[in-house]
Design an enzyme around this catalytic site. Structure first.
Site, PDB file in Angstrom:
ATOM      1  N   ASN A  67      51.030  -0.765  55.923  1.00 49.55           N
ATOM      2  CA  ASN A  67      50.496  -2.129  56.025  1.00 49.55           C
ATOM      3  C   ASN A  67      50.403  -2.776  54.651  1.00 49.55           C
ATOM      4  O   ASN A  67      50.184  -2.102  53.648  1.00 49.55           O
ATOM      5  CB  ASN A  67      49.136  -2.114  56.738  1.00 49.55           C
ATOM      6  CG  ASN A  67      47.975  -2.005  55.763  1.00 49.55           C
ATOM      7  OD1 ASN A  67      47.508  -3.009  55.201  1.00 49.55           O
ATOM      8  ND2 ASN A  67      47.515  -0.780  55.536  1.00 49.55           N
ATOM      9  N   PHE A 117      44.057  -8.211  52.742  1.00 51.72           N
ATOM     10  CA  PHE A 117      42.660  -8.667  52.933  1.00 51.72           C
ATOM     11  C   PHE A 117      42.575 -10.018  53.646  1.00 51.72           C
ATOM     12  O   PHE A 117      41.859 -10.935  53.199  1.00 51.72           O
ATOM     13  CB  PHE A 117      41.917  -8.770  51.591  1.00 51.72           C
ATOM     14  CG  PHE A 117      41.663  -7.459  50.890  1.00 51.72           C
ATOM     15  CD1 PHE A 117      41.740  -6.248  51.541  1.00 51.72           C
ATOM     16  CD2 PHE A 117      41.315  -7.463  49.541  1.00 51.72           C
ATOM     17  CE1 PHE A 117      41.481  -5.047  50.880  1.00 51.72           C
ATOM     18  CE2 PHE A 117      41.051  -6.276  48.869  1.00 51.72           C
ATOM     19  CZ  PHE A 117      41.149  -5.072  49.535  1.00 51.72           C
ATOM     20  N   SER A 149      42.835  -0.640  47.489  1.00 48.12           N
ATOM     21  CA  SER A 149      43.891  -1.142  48.368  1.00 48.12           C
ATOM     22  C   SER A 149      45.113  -1.507  47.536  1.00 48.12           C
ATOM     23  O   SER A 149      44.986  -2.145  46.490  1.00 48.12           O
ATOM     24  CB  SER A 149      43.405  -2.377  49.125  1.00 48.12           C
ATOM     25  OG  SER A 149      44.513  -3.036  49.680  1.00 48.12           O
ATOM     26  N   ASN A 164      47.332  -3.632  48.311  1.00 50.38           N
ATOM     27  CA  ASN A 164      47.922  -4.892  48.774  1.00 50.38           C
ATOM     28  C   ASN A 164      47.368  -6.167  48.152  1.00 50.38           C
ATOM     29  O   ASN A 164      47.735  -7.256  48.558  1.00 50.38           O
ATOM     30  CB  ASN A 164      47.822  -4.970  50.299  1.00 50.38           C
ATOM     31  CG  ASN A 164      48.515  -3.790  50.939  1.00 50.38           C
ATOM     32  OD1 ASN A 164      49.621  -3.440  50.538  1.00 50.38           O
ATOM     33  ND2 ASN A 164      47.865  -3.149  51.898  1.00 50.38           N
ATOM     34  N   THR A 165      46.453  -6.039  47.187  1.00 45.52           N
ATOM     35  CA  THR A 165      46.022  -7.197  46.402  1.00 45.52           C
ATOM     36  C   THR A 165      46.514  -6.928  44.992  1.00 45.52           C
ATOM     37  O   THR A 165      46.196  -5.870  44.429  1.00 45.52           O
ATOM     38  CB  THR A 165      44.476  -7.340  46.433  1.00 45.52           C
ATOM     39  OG1 THR A 165      44.090  -7.631  47.773  1.00 45.52           O
ATOM     40  CG2 THR A 165      43.987  -8.441  45.504  1.00 45.52           C
ATOM     41  N   LYS A 192      35.435   3.432  47.412  1.00 37.64           N
ATOM     42  CA  LYS A 192      36.569   4.050  48.113  1.00 37.64           C
ATOM     43  C   LYS A 192      37.736   4.227  47.150  1.00 37.64           C
ATOM     44  O   LYS A 192      38.116   3.284  46.457  1.00 37.64           O
ATOM     45  CB  LYS A 192      36.988   3.171  49.290  1.00 37.64           C
ATOM     46  CG  LYS A 192      38.075   3.774  50.152  1.00 37.64           C
ATOM     47  CD  LYS A 192      38.192   3.043  51.464  1.00 37.64           C
ATOM     48  CE  LYS A 192      39.312   3.562  52.323  1.00 37.64           C
ATOM     49  NZ  LYS A 192      39.427   2.814  53.564  1.00 37.64           N
ATOM     50  N   ASN A 199      41.972   5.907  50.612  1.00 38.47           N
ATOM     51  CA  ASN A 199      42.687   4.738  51.130  1.00 38.47           C
ATOM     52  C   ASN A 199      44.138   5.153  51.450  1.00 38.47           C
ATOM     53  O   ASN A 199      44.459   6.339  51.433  1.00 38.47           O
ATOM     54  CB  ASN A 199      42.628   3.618  50.075  1.00 38.47           C
ATOM     55  CG  ASN A 199      42.570   2.252  50.729  1.00 38.47           C
ATOM     56  OD1 ASN A 199      43.347   1.967  51.640  1.00 38.47           O
ATOM     57  ND2 ASN A 199      41.656   1.407  50.277  1.00 38.47           N
ATOM     58  N   THR A 200      44.990   4.180  51.689  1.00 37.81           N
ATOM     59  CA  THR A 200      46.410   4.450  51.957  1.00 37.81           C
ATOM     60  C   THR A 200      47.131   4.803  50.659  1.00 37.81           C
ATOM     61  O   THR A 200      46.642   4.507  49.574  1.00 37.81           O
ATOM     62  CB  THR A 200      47.073   3.204  52.573  1.00 37.81           C
ATOM     63  OG1 THR A 200      46.834   2.091  51.693  1.00 37.81           O
ATOM     64  CG2 THR A 200      46.492   2.883  53.933  1.00 37.81           C
ATOM     65  N   TYR A 213      41.567   5.730  61.465  1.00 39.73           N
ATOM     66  CA  TYR A 213      42.258   4.463  61.728  1.00 39.73           C
ATOM     67  C   TYR A 213      43.559   4.769  62.473  1.00 39.73           C
ATOM     68  O   TYR A 213      43.663   4.567  63.683  1.00 39.73           O
ATOM     69  CB  TYR A 213      42.529   3.673  60.439  1.00 39.73           C
ATOM     70  CG  TYR A 213      42.982   2.247  60.712  1.00 39.73           C
ATOM     71  CD1 TYR A 213      44.052   1.978  61.563  1.00 39.73           C
ATOM     72  CD2 TYR A 213      42.340   1.159  60.129  1.00 39.73           C
ATOM     73  CE1 TYR A 213      44.459   0.686  61.841  1.00 39.73           C
ATOM     74  CE2 TYR A 213      42.747  -0.148  60.401  1.00 39.73           C
ATOM     75  CZ  TYR A 213      43.811  -0.366  61.258  1.00 39.73           C
ATOM     76  OH  TYR A 213      44.200  -1.658  61.530  1.00 39.73           O
TER      77      TYR A 213
HETATM   78  C1  LIG Z   1      46.386  -1.986  59.084  1.00 42.35           C
HETATM   79  C2  LIG Z   1      45.451  -1.331  58.112  1.00 42.35           C
HETATM   80  C3  LIG Z   1      44.546  -2.106  57.391  1.00 42.35           C
HETATM   81  C4  LIG Z   1      43.672  -1.507  56.479  1.00 42.35           C
HETATM   82  N1  LIG Z   1      42.769  -2.291  55.814  1.00 42.35           N
HETATM   83  C5  LIG Z   1      41.890  -1.706  54.955  1.00 42.35           C
HETATM   84  C6  LIG Z   1      40.917  -2.479  54.271  1.00 42.35           C
HETATM   85  O1  LIG Z   1      40.821  -3.696  54.467  1.00 42.35           O
HETATM   86  N2  LIG Z   1      40.080  -1.840  53.403  1.00 42.35           N
HETATM   87  C7  LIG Z   1      40.160  -0.488  53.173  1.00 42.35           C
HETATM   88  O2  LIG Z   1      39.391   0.048  52.376  1.00 42.35           O
HETATM   89  N3  LIG Z   1      41.057   0.272  53.841  1.00 42.35           N
HETATM   90  C8  LIG Z   1      41.914  -0.304  54.709  1.00 42.35           C
HETATM   91  N4  LIG Z   1      42.817   0.478  55.375  1.00 42.35           N
HETATM   92  C9  LIG Z   1      42.868   1.936  55.085  1.00 42.35           C
HETATM   93  C10 LIG Z   1      42.076   2.755  56.106  1.00 42.35           C
HETATM   94  O3  LIG Z   1      40.716   2.401  56.118  1.00 42.35           O
HETATM   95  C11 LIG Z   1      42.201   4.260  55.765  1.00 42.35           C
HETATM   96  O4  LIG Z   1      41.584   4.504  54.526  1.00 42.35           O
HETATM   97  C12 LIG Z   1      43.655   4.731  55.691  1.00 42.35           C
HETATM   98  O5  LIG Z   1      44.443   4.096  56.661  1.00 42.35           O
HETATM   99  C13 LIG Z   1      43.783   6.252  55.867  1.00 42.35           C
HETATM  100  O6  LIG Z   1      43.260   6.661  57.117  1.00 42.35           O
HETATM  101  P1  LIG Z   1      44.162   6.887  58.434  1.00 42.35           P
HETATM  102  O7  LIG Z   1      45.289   7.793  58.046  1.00 42.35           O
HETATM  103  O8  LIG Z   1      43.227   7.468  59.460  1.00 42.35           O
HETATM  104  O9  LIG Z   1      44.660   5.536  58.843  1.00 42.35           O
HETATM  105  C14 LIG Z   1      43.708  -0.105  56.290  1.00 42.35           C
HETATM  106  C15 LIG Z   1      44.609   0.676  57.023  1.00 42.35           C
HETATM  107  C16 LIG Z   1      45.481   0.087  57.928  1.00 42.35           C
HETATM  108  C17 LIG Z   1      46.448   0.947  58.700  1.00 42.35           C
END
Ligand SMILES: Cc1cc2nc3c(=O)[nH]c(=O)nc-3n(C[C@H](O)[C@H](O)[C@H](O)COP(=O)(O)O)c2cc1C
Length: 369
Positions: free
Chosen positions: A117, A121, A186, A188-189, A226, A255-256, A330
């Site tokens: 993704n 934000f 994140s 993405n910013t 985080k 995070n990702t 998630y």
């Molecule tokens: C579509 C999407 C949007 C996300 N948005 C945020 C976010 O706004 N803030 C954040 O800290 N993490 C965000 N994450 C990261 C998740 O909170 C999580 O840390 C990450 O996806 C790893 O967990 P998972 O493998 O269970 O998805 C996002 C993940 C996805 C897939």
């Protein structure tokens, strides 16, 4: 239900655009949230048994929470408890309302059970989210589990003004949530992750902590940070030391990732060329490594929330025994469906019995003994 979801519901969902499915599902959950009878029906199917965890002065009915990013605008706050989650992390919320990046910005990789993704934000801004939260309380639909808020930096705010931007969001949202997460991880910013540097992060934490202790009448809210899975051990240690020096309540890992594993599958390789953060199964191992590292370095003194690639009870147990006091989902929730929190809580209760533990807290970090 899990079989039903995977065989019948998921194939229909996965034929459609990921963000459209998300928008429609959120709208539906928002409607369920406003209706007590519909919420009870959802609860009857999905709510998890009690497996309480007491952490940073809060009682979590079970250790499995919803990770940030799913409910960015507090659209379905009551529904997450009905779906069996032991806490919710809303957001990311920024001070300024913002549309996020251009679409498409979510991509599935089914063969590797992953998502990329680059949402950026998208959210209605801190004041609008505060109003939404006040509304859920006013209509008597506040969930019976802790609700946290993930705070991000507004895209229009330069990095040098990040502390004020985070603190403004915090002040607006402080009365409405139980804990706060400073998201500097994140991908993405633009340049956000530079805020993981010690001095930049310290300035943000100082600004938020000032706002947190400004009112003598209200008790301070737990603050966590985080972290990204792409940090070096040294960079993780710096954040850890800062978190301990500043008496933070904990860290969320992770995070990702911006990294991409090798793949021979053409479809996967194509998806992996997309810019953004990768989540799901490919991030599981690295996220667990980060938890191991942070637990070891802190000697288990700083609470950790483990997130990244949790799809099964085994995955959850691995994170807990590595050192996570709570976990979050998630991508696993998207792939496995709405009964995943309940299945994991039931499985964890069984694990505790097998290992002779009475509570989750007794199992935390036991892989290090
Ligand atoms: C579509 C999407 C949007 C996300 N948005 C945020 C976010 O706004 N803030 C954040 O800290 N993490 C965000 N994450 C990261 C998740 O909170 C999580 O840390 C990450 O996806 C790893 O967990 P998972 O493998 O269970 O998805 C996002 C993940 C996805 C897939």
């Amino acid at each position: 239900m899990s079989w039903f979801y995977r065989r019948l519901v998921r194939p229909v969902f996965f034929k459609q655009d990921p963000e459209e499915v998300h928008t429609l599902t959120m709208r539906w959950l928002g409607r369920v949230s406003r209706n007590a009878v519909a919420s009870e029906a959802l609860e009857a199917m999905c709510d998890a048994p009690l497996l309480p965890v007491d952490l940073f002065g809060l009682r979590f009915p079970n250790p499995v929470g919803l990770a940030a990013g799913m409910d960015k605008s507090a659209e379905a706050v009551p529904a997450w408890k009905s779906l069996g989650f032991g806490h919710t992390e809303l957001g990311a919320v920024t001070w300024h309302a913002q549309p996020g990046n251009d679409k498409p910005r979510i991509f599935r990789s089914p063969p590797t059970e992953a998502i990329i993704n680059r949402m950026g934000f998208n959210n209605p801004g801190a004041e609008a989210v505060a109003e939404e939260l006040a509304h859920w309380r006013a209509i008597g639909r506040w969930p019976k589990h802790p609700v946290g808020i993930n705070l991000g930096k507004s895209k229009v705010t330069p990095l040098s003004q990040a502390p004020g931007d985070y603190a403004s969001s915090f002040r607006a949202l402080r009365p409405h949530a139980d804990f706060f997460v400073v998201n500097v991880s994140s991908p993405n910013t633009p340049n956000l992750r530079k805020l993981q540097d010690k001095s930049a992060l310290e300035e943000i934490l100082v600004a938020i902590q000032e706002a947190n202790t400004a009112s003598r009448r209200e008790t301070a809210k737990p603050i966590l940070v985080k972290v990204a899975p792409d940090l070096t051990p040294d960079a993780l240690d710096e954040i850890l030391n800062l978190a301990m020096d500043r008496n933070l309540s904990g860290l969320i890992a992770t995070n990702t990732t911006i990294s991409r594993p090798e793949s021979t599958d053409a479809l996967v390789r194509k998806v992996y060329t997309e810019t953004g953060g990768l989540s799901g199964k490919p991030v599981r191992e690295r996220s667990t490594e980060v938890i191991h590292h942070l637990y070891r370095q802190s000697k288990g003194k700083l609470p950790l929330i483990g997130v990244g690639g949790i799809f099964t009870v085994e995955d959850a147990w691995e994170k807990i025994t590595a050192g996570a006091s709570l976990i979050q989902l998630y991508t696993g929730f998207i792939y496995e469906g709405p009964t995943l929190p309940k299945q994991i809580v039931q499985g964890l209760a069984e694990k505790l019995r097998t290992h002779g533990f009475k509570t989750i807290s007794e199992a935390v970090g036991t892989a290090h003994q």
